[in-house]
Design a protein around this motif. Structure first.
Motif, PDB file in Angstrom:
ATOM      1  N   UNK A  38      41.143 118.109 124.382  1.00 54.29           N
ATOM      2  CA  UNK A  38      40.412 119.176 123.693  1.00 54.29           C
ATOM      3  C   UNK A  38      39.305 118.615 122.823  1.00 54.29           C
ATOM      4  N   UNK A  39      39.588 117.533 122.125  1.00 53.67           N
ATOM      5  CA  UNK A  39      38.590 116.940 121.237  1.00 53.67           C
ATOM      6  C   UNK A  39      37.447 116.328 122.035  1.00 53.67           C
ATOM      7  N   UNK A  40      37.766 115.744 123.183  1.00 54.94           N
ATOM      8  CA  UNK A  40      36.702 115.171 124.004  1.00 54.94           C
ATOM      9  C   UNK A  40      35.790 116.260 124.566  1.00 54.94           C
ATOM     10  N   UNK A  41      36.362 117.393 124.924  1.00 60.73           N
ATOM     11  CA  UNK A  41      35.550 118.493 125.451  1.00 60.73           C
ATOM     12  C   UNK A  41      34.584 118.999 124.391  1.00 60.73           C
ATOM     13  N   UNK A  42      35.039 119.066 123.152  1.00 61.60           N
ATOM     14  CA  UNK A  42      34.174 119.559 122.074  1.00 61.60           C
ATOM     15  C   UNK A  42      33.186 118.502 121.585  1.00 61.60           C
ATOM     16  N   UNK A  43      33.381 117.260 122.005  1.00 63.18           N
ATOM     17  CA  UNK A  43      32.480 116.199 121.587  1.00 63.18           C
ATOM     18  C   UNK A  43      32.741 115.650 120.200  1.00 63.18           C
ATOM     19  N   UNK A  44      33.834 116.075 119.564  1.00 61.06           N
ATOM     20  CA  UNK A  44      34.168 115.591 118.210  1.00 61.06           C
ATOM     21  C   UNK A  44      35.045 114.349 118.306  1.00 61.06           C
ATOM     22  N   UNK A  45      34.444 113.246 118.761  1.00 60.07           N
ATOM     23  CA  UNK A  45      35.209 112.019 118.920  1.00 60.07           C
ATOM     24  C   UNK A  45      35.666 111.439 117.586  1.00 60.07           C
ATOM     25  N   UNK A  46      35.028 111.882 116.497  1.00 60.48           N
ATOM     26  CA  UNK A  46      35.439 111.403 115.186  1.00 60.48           C
ATOM     27  C   UNK A  46      36.824 111.928 114.790  1.00 60.48           C
ATOM     28  N   UNK A  47      37.281 112.958 115.519  1.00 60.93           N
ATOM     29  CA  UNK A  47      38.581 113.538 115.220  1.00 60.93           C
ATOM     30  C   UNK A  47      39.697 112.963 116.110  1.00 60.93           C
ATOM     31  N   UNK A  48      39.405 111.927 116.860  1.00 65.75           N
ATOM     32  CA  UNK A  48      40.422 111.343 117.730  1.00 65.75           C
ATOM     33  C   UNK A  48      41.638 110.826 116.963  1.00 65.75           C
ATOM     34  N   UNK A  49      41.460 110.230 115.786  1.00 61.85           N
ATOM     35  CA  UNK A  49      42.662 109.843 115.025  1.00 61.85           C
ATOM     36  C   UNK A  49      43.568 111.025 114.706  1.00 61.85           C
ATOM     37  N   UNK A  50      42.972 112.203 114.462  1.00 61.74           N
ATOM     38  CA  UNK A  50      43.777 113.391 114.220  1.00 61.74           C
ATOM     39  C   UNK A  50      44.614 113.724 115.454  1.00 61.74           C
ATOM     40  N   UNK A  51      43.982 113.628 116.639  1.00 63.45           N
ATOM     41  CA  UNK A  51      44.662 113.977 117.884  1.00 63.45           C
ATOM     42  C   UNK A  51      45.799 113.016 118.209  1.00 63.45           C
ATOM     43  N   UNK A  52      45.709 111.782 117.744  1.00 61.08           N
ATOM     44  CA  UNK A  52      46.757 110.795 118.019  1.00 61.08           C
ATOM     45  C   UNK A  52      47.887 110.905 117.009  1.00 61.08           C
ATOM     46  N   UNK A  53      47.549 111.115 115.751  1.00 61.75           N
ATOM     47  CA  UNK A  53      48.567 111.165 114.704  1.00 61.75           C
ATOM     48  C   UNK A  53      49.281 112.514 114.646  1.00 61.75           C
ATOM     49  N   UNK A  54      48.589 113.585 115.024  1.00 54.83           N
ATOM     50  CA  UNK A  54      49.184 114.921 114.929  1.00 54.83           C
ATOM     51  C   UNK A  54      50.457 115.064 115.759  1.00 54.83           C
TER      52      UNK A  54
END
Length: 255
Positions: A38-54
């Motif tokens: 989902x984060x990659x589709x939106x282009x918000x790669x800066x939020x990848x740590x959120x996607x891993x830790x969540x």
């Protein structure tokens, strides 16, 4: 101490007999994949740590609710709570041992989420402050033990503990800011996030993955430790009070 060790051994045996309790570890990789995609589709790669830790924090919370939070409830339904009450052992010690095993095992969700991101998405979550990461994980585990203890005391008097456990899932994911930063919340809602240990844990975990210095780490990790201590003491007091009430009413089981 003997009761805590006995409780820990009991919980490990229960895991071997009923592997269904560990199904949360099956869902963590899928949650990681969904969030990263989902984060990659939106282009918000800066939020990848959120996607891993969540997913890891969500898995830890689910383990606490589904297992640690209903420790006393299961004892009561199986008819073993009254046997323990009649023994000279300390029920709180046994419960602490079981909850500690569950909470520590739940920490494996962090490794699972990290491996999923690394192997299937080639996303590396850097750790710029490894010792601070270790301190944060230890504090998170202790806070989880405390929160699960107070939940065990709250659920023991309910005939529908599992329903309450399910209802406490998504509200705490949101309040804890495990995926969506609390800065996107309305101003009136943000102070409620400060009352959840998931908020402090998620905030620190993301901070240790950043190359920037971690501000006020001692104070922030102290909040986690104090949360764990306060909730554990409250849970122990609640359990003792509940046992006195159950003895007085003679209504240990549901039958």
């Amino acid at each position: 101490m003997n009761e805590a060790l006995a409780g820990a051994r009991l919980q490990l045996k229960l895991f071997r007999r009923n592997a269904g309790h560990l199904l949360i570890f099956v869902s963590v990789p899928f949650l990681t994949a969904i969030f990263l995609s989902s984060i990659r589709v939106t282009g918000r790669l800066d939020l990848q740590p959120y996607a891993i830790l969540a997913p890891a924090l969500m898995g830890l919370w689910v383990v606490s609710l589904d297992l640690a939070g209903v420790v006393l409830d299961s004892e009561r339904r199986q008819g073993t709570l009254e046997l323990f009450m009649a023994s000279p052992g300390v029920l709180t010690g046994m419960m602490t041992g079981r909850v500690a095993v569950v909470s520590c095992l739940g920490m494996l969700t962090f490794l699972e989420s990290w491996l999923t991101a690394r192997l299937f998405f080639a996303v590396h979550l850097p750790v710029h402050h490894p010792w601070l990461l270790v301190g944060t994980l230890v504090a998170t585990c202790l806070a989880t033990i405390g929160v699960a203890t107070v939940l065990a005391g709250l659920f023991v008097m309910s005939r529908a503990a599992s329903r309450f456990a399910n209802a406490l899932g998504y509200p705490f994911y949101l309040l804890g800011g495990v995926l969506v930063p609390v800065t996107y919340f309305p101003d009136w809602l943000r102070p409620l996030s400060w009352l959840t240990y998931l908020y402090w844990s998620a905030d620190l975990l993301r901070a240790v993955t950043s190359p920037l210095p971690v501000d006020n780490f001692p104070a922030r990790v102290a909040v986690l430790l104090v949360t764990g201590a306060v909730t554990y003491l409250a849970g122990a007091a609640l359990v003792r009070r509940m046992l006195v009430r159950l003895r007085a009413e003679g209504s240990v089981t549901f039958s």
